[in-house]
Write a protein that holds these residues in place. Structure first.
Motif, short mmCIF file in Angstrom:
data_model
loop_
_atom_site.label_atom_id
_atom_site.label_comp_id
_atom_site.label_asym_id
_atom_site.label_seq_id
_atom_site.Cartn_x
_atom_site.Cartn_y
_atom_site.Cartn_z
N PRO A 42 0.85 -1.38 0.19
CA PRO A 42 0.08 -0.29 -0.27
C PRO A 42 0.90 1.17 0.24
O PRO A 42 2.08 1.15 0.31
N SER A 43 0.09 1.94 -1.11
CA SER A 43 0.49 3.48 -0.57
C SER A 43 0.70 4.68 0.86
O SER A 43 0.13 3.77 1.59
N ARG A 44 1.87 4.87 0.78
CA ARG A 44 1.92 5.34 2.18
C ARG A 44 0.13 6.50 3.08
O ARG A 44 0.22 6.14 4.05
N ASP A 45 0.22 7.03 1.65
CA ASP A 45 -1.51 7.77 1.67
C ASP A 45 -2.89 6.29 2.50
O ASP A 45 -3.59 6.30 3.41
N ASP A 46 -3.04 5.31 1.18
CA ASP A 46 -3.79 4.37 1.98
C ASP A 46 -3.00 2.78 3.54
O ASP A 46 -3.53 3.15 4.15
N LEU A 47 -1.93 3.78 3.80
CA LEU A 47 -1.09 3.15 5.26
C LEU A 47 -2.19 3.53 6.22
O LEU A 47 -2.69 3.32 7.29
N HIS A 48 -1.89 5.07 6.30
CA HIS A 48 -2.60 5.77 6.55
C HIS A 48 -4.15 5.26 6.84
O HIS A 48 -4.97 6.18 7.91
N LYS A 49 -4.63 5.81 5.78
CA LYS A 49 -6.23 5.18 5.98
C LYS A 49 -6.59 3.71 6.74
O LYS A 49 -7.35 4.00 7.75
#
Length: 232
Positions: A42-49
């Motif tokens: 996952p991207s960093r943004d997806d991980l954040h979610k």
């Protein structure tokens, strides 16, 4: 009081391939873990979610296959507070360590992971897999739901023989034969953070995972052969 544990050469040299999967779990619930292949991180943004609101107890595992074919995994847990932004950094950097192949064996991979971790977590060089706490047998991904048997701890560092391990397992039929996941021998470390590694000790026969105590004992002897008793 600390122990002195060294990874055995049989294990160091057996981990030669990149992880075939990385996964993240919350509150020790590995059955509902988020699992990713090496080409679908996952991207960093997806991980954040994914992490949002669940930062208090987060663990990451790297899943490997040994040269002999058995499953092997290494995991580490970060305990913090809900909303802790440093948890995102911890997970994102760990996931990125699964990419590439600029390491030669398991100790080299662990060194890469140590260098990647955020400074706030105080994971210094040569600190992973050094202070062994205990060794357990359980079912992969079922640790907090199913039976777990401790077969060794640093308070009684004598290595049990095969007969004693078999006796210890007699009262836990769920470990001998299950249709959930493979059984494994897990080595737990509490410093500088809770981390562990585990190796598969069961065979798959007609859809069931059959525990092999002899495999557990063999790996226990290999891994504890260089163990030194704690000193003040």
């Amino acid at each position: 009081m600390t122990s002195n544990f060294s990874l055995p050469s049989e294990l160091c040299e057996a981990v030669t391939r990149s992880p075939f999967r990385v996964q993240i779990a919350f509150d020790g619930n590995w059955m509902d873990a988020f699992r990713f292949g090496p080409d679908e991180l996952p991207s960093r943004d997806d991980l954040h979610k994914v992490l949002a609101g669940r930062e208090a107890d987060v663990a990451v595992e790297f899943c490997f296959q040994l040269r002999s074919g058995e499953n092997f995994f290494f995991g580490q847990r970060r305990l913090g507070k809900k909303g802790d932004r440093d948890t995102l950094e911890f997970v994102d950097r760990a996931f990125k360590c699964s990419l590439g192949r600029d390491w030669i064996d398991l100790p080299d991979f662990l060194s890469r992971l140590e260098r990647a971790m955020p400074d706030i977590d105080r994971i210094a060089k040569d600190t992973l897999c050094k202070d062994l706490e205990n060794v357990e047998i359980g079912i992969t991904d079922w640790w907090r739901r199913g039976d777990v048997v401790e077969v060794w701890n640093k308070e009684s560092p004598v290595i049990p023989d095969l007969k004693q391990i078999t006796i210890n397992l007699d009262d836990f039929p769920s470990l001998h034969r299950n249709d959930i996941k493979f059984a494994c021998l897990e080595f737990n470390f509490l410093s500088p953070l809770h981390h562990w590694f585990a190796v598969e000790i069961s065979d798959q026969v007609e859809g069931f995972h059959i525990l092999r105590p002899s495999k557990a004992w063999s790996w226990l002897v290999k891994c504890l052969s260089n163990y030194k008793e704690p000193v003040d």
